[in-house]
Design an enzyme around this catalytic site. Structure first.
Site, PDB file in Angstrom:
ATOM      1  N   LYS A  38       0.827  -1.212   0.000  1.00 50.61           N
ATOM      2  CA  LYS A  38       0.000   0.000   0.000  1.00 50.61           C
ATOM      3  C   LYS A  38       0.867   1.270   0.000  1.00 50.61           C
ATOM      4  CE  LYS A  38      -2.405  -0.865   3.760  1.00 50.61           C
ATOM      5  NZ  LYS A  38      -1.762  -2.097   4.260  1.00 50.61           N
ATOM      6  N   ARG A  82      -9.255   0.482   9.860  1.00 52.77           N
ATOM      7  CA  ARG A  82      -8.713  -0.858  10.124  1.00 52.77           C
ATOM      8  C   ARG A  82      -9.782  -1.789  10.679  1.00 52.77           C
ATOM      9  NH1 ARG A  82      -3.241   0.268   9.303  1.00 52.77           N
ATOM     10  NH2 ARG A  82      -1.812  -1.206  10.163  1.00 52.77           N
ATOM     11  N   ARG A 114      11.974  -5.670   4.389  1.00 50.61           N
ATOM     12  CA  ARG A 114      11.720  -4.244   4.165  1.00 50.61           C
ATOM     13  C   ARG A 114      12.665  -3.375   5.012  1.00 50.61           C
ATOM     14  NH1 ARG A 114       5.699  -1.813   4.673  1.00 50.61           N
ATOM     15  NH2 ARG A 114       5.901  -2.192   6.900  1.00 50.61           N
ATOM     16  N   ARG A 164      11.761  -1.547  10.537  1.00 49.55           N
ATOM     17  CA  ARG A 164      10.749  -1.152  11.519  1.00 49.55           C
ATOM     18  C   ARG A 164      10.658  -2.211  12.619  1.00 49.55           C
ATOM     19  NH1 ARG A 164       5.438   0.518   8.117  1.00 49.55           N
ATOM     20  NH2 ARG A 164       4.545  -0.696   9.818  1.00 49.55           N
ATOM     21  N   ARG A 194       0.254  -9.149  13.165  1.00 49.04           N
ATOM     22  CA  ARG A 194      -0.421  -8.091  12.391  1.00 49.04           C
ATOM     23  C   ARG A 194      -1.330  -8.712  11.325  1.00 49.04           C
ATOM     24  NH1 ARG A 194       4.506  -4.955  10.263  1.00 49.04           N
ATOM     25  NH2 ARG A 194       3.040  -3.521   9.324  1.00 49.04           N
TER      26      ARG A 194
HETATM   27  P1  AMP Z   1       0.996   0.620   9.136  1.00 46.11           P
HETATM   28  O1  AMP Z   1       2.143   1.521   8.832  1.00 46.11           O
HETATM   29  O2  AMP Z   1      -0.288   1.041   8.459  1.00 46.11           O
HETATM   30  O3  AMP Z   1       1.325  -0.839   8.923  1.00 46.11           O
HETATM   31  O4  AMP Z   1       0.689   0.781  10.688  1.00 46.11           O
HETATM   32  C1  AMP Z   1       1.665   0.457  11.673  1.00 46.11           C
HETATM   33  C2  AMP Z   1       0.986   0.318  13.028  1.00 46.11           C
HETATM   34  O5  AMP Z   1       0.364   1.556  13.385  1.00 46.11           O
HETATM   35  C3  AMP Z   1      -0.123  -0.707  13.091  1.00 46.11           C
HETATM   36  O6  AMP Z   1       0.350  -2.022  13.304  1.00 46.11           O
HETATM   37  C4  AMP Z   1      -0.921  -0.189  14.301  1.00 46.11           C
HETATM   38  O7  AMP Z   1      -0.260  -0.479  15.513  1.00 46.11           O
HETATM   39  C5  AMP Z   1      -0.846   1.321  14.082  1.00 46.11           C
HETATM   40  N1  AMP Z   1      -1.964   1.782  13.241  1.00 46.11           N
HETATM   41  C6  AMP Z   1      -1.894   2.356  12.006  1.00 46.11           C
HETATM   42  N2  AMP Z   1      -3.108   2.655  11.542  1.00 46.11           N
HETATM   43  C7  AMP Z   1      -3.987   2.268  12.506  1.00 46.11           C
HETATM   44  C8  AMP Z   1      -5.398   2.281  12.616  1.00 46.11           C
HETATM   45  N3  AMP Z   1      -6.182   2.750  11.629  1.00 46.11           N
HETATM   46  N4  AMP Z   1      -5.969   1.793  13.763  1.00 46.11           N
HETATM   47  C9  AMP Z   1      -5.194   1.329  14.774  1.00 46.11           C
HETATM   48  N5  AMP Z   1      -3.858   1.259  14.715  1.00 46.11           N
HETATM   49  C10 AMP Z   1      -3.244   1.717  13.599  1.00 46.11           C
END
Ligand code: AMP
Length: 214
Positions: free
Chosen positions: A13, A88, A127, A160, A171
């Site tokens: 994404k 989410r 990554r 990360r 996740r």
């Molecule tokens: P991402 O970069 O989108 O993979 O997000 C990394 C982490 O940020 C996720 O594993 C969650 O811990 C937190 N996070 C990001 N977006 C959300 C969301 N919409 N709701 C809850 N936690 C989020």
């Protein structure tokens, strides 16, 4: 255009978003990036979010929805945006409906990026990220010119904390349980556009571009 990028973590994404914002007058709004920005700047929100993120868990809805609302309210009314990582779960999708209604704007499209879990695990474990620019690299598939070093800044790339195997699996589990039901949610609204991302990033981008330009 106001769109959502839906799909499991590691489905590509972020890379797709980078390409889309280069080609269209839209702002990339990634809740993960907003949280990481807050962590880097040691804000109160960042401190609260970090423990959840490091474990691969979702940050509580109240914190996430408030942060997203604040961000969307800073945009001009006619500014297009691409949401990445939000919503989410169904609760967040309902909150998003309310926010958009309040702002007087409509969602145009939900781009559903599809990829098998095994490929995701391989992609996420490899990554690496430039923490200054946010550019994403991969130890096999998108190598920097010098191993471990950002092409743009010359600084070391980092992994990360949530890109380790154990956390990735958690996740993915959360994605299947809580986020995947959103595909049906948006299908019922006639907004879903499926994109298979098992090929290259350019191929996925070409498919989305064809849809957006049609
Ligand atoms: P991402 O970069 O989108 O993979 O997000 C990394 C982490 O940020 C996720 O594993 C969650 O811990 C937190 N996070 C990001 N977006 C959300 C969301 N919409 N709701 C809850 N936690 C989020």
């Amino acid at each position: 255009m106001r769109a959502i990028l839906l799909g499991p973590p590691g489905a590509g994404k972020g890379t797709l978003a980078e390409q889309l914002v280069k080609h269209y007058p839209i702002v990339h709004v990634s809740t993960g990036d907003l949280f990481r920005y807050n962590i880097k700047n040691q804000t109160e929100l960042g401190l609260k979010a970090k423990s959840y993120m490091d474990k691969g868990e979702l940050v509580p809805d109240s914190l996430t929805c408030d942060m997203l609302k604040d961000k969307l309210q800073t945009l001009d009314k006619d500014q297009g945006f691409l949401l990445d990582g939000f919503p989410r779960n169904v609760y967040q999708a309902d909150v998003l409906e309310d926010i958009l209604k309040e702002l007087g704007v409509e969602l145009d499209l939900v781009i559903n990026v599809k990829l098998d879990d095994e490929i995701i695990i391989e992609r996420l474990e490899g990554r690496r990220v430039c923490t200054t620019t946010g550019t994403i690299y991969h130890i096999k598939y998108k190598k920097p010119k010098v191993e471990g070093i950002s092409d743009e800044t010359g600084l070391p790339l980092v992994q990360r904390p949530d890109d380790t195997r154990e956390v990735i699996e958690k996740r993915l589990k959360i994605y299947h349980e809580q986020t995947a039901p959103l595909v049906e949610y948006y299908q019922a609204k006639g907004k879903i556009f499926d994109v298979d991302n098992s090929g290259t990033a350019d191929e996925a981008f070409a498919k989305v571009k064809a849809r957006l330009d049609s």
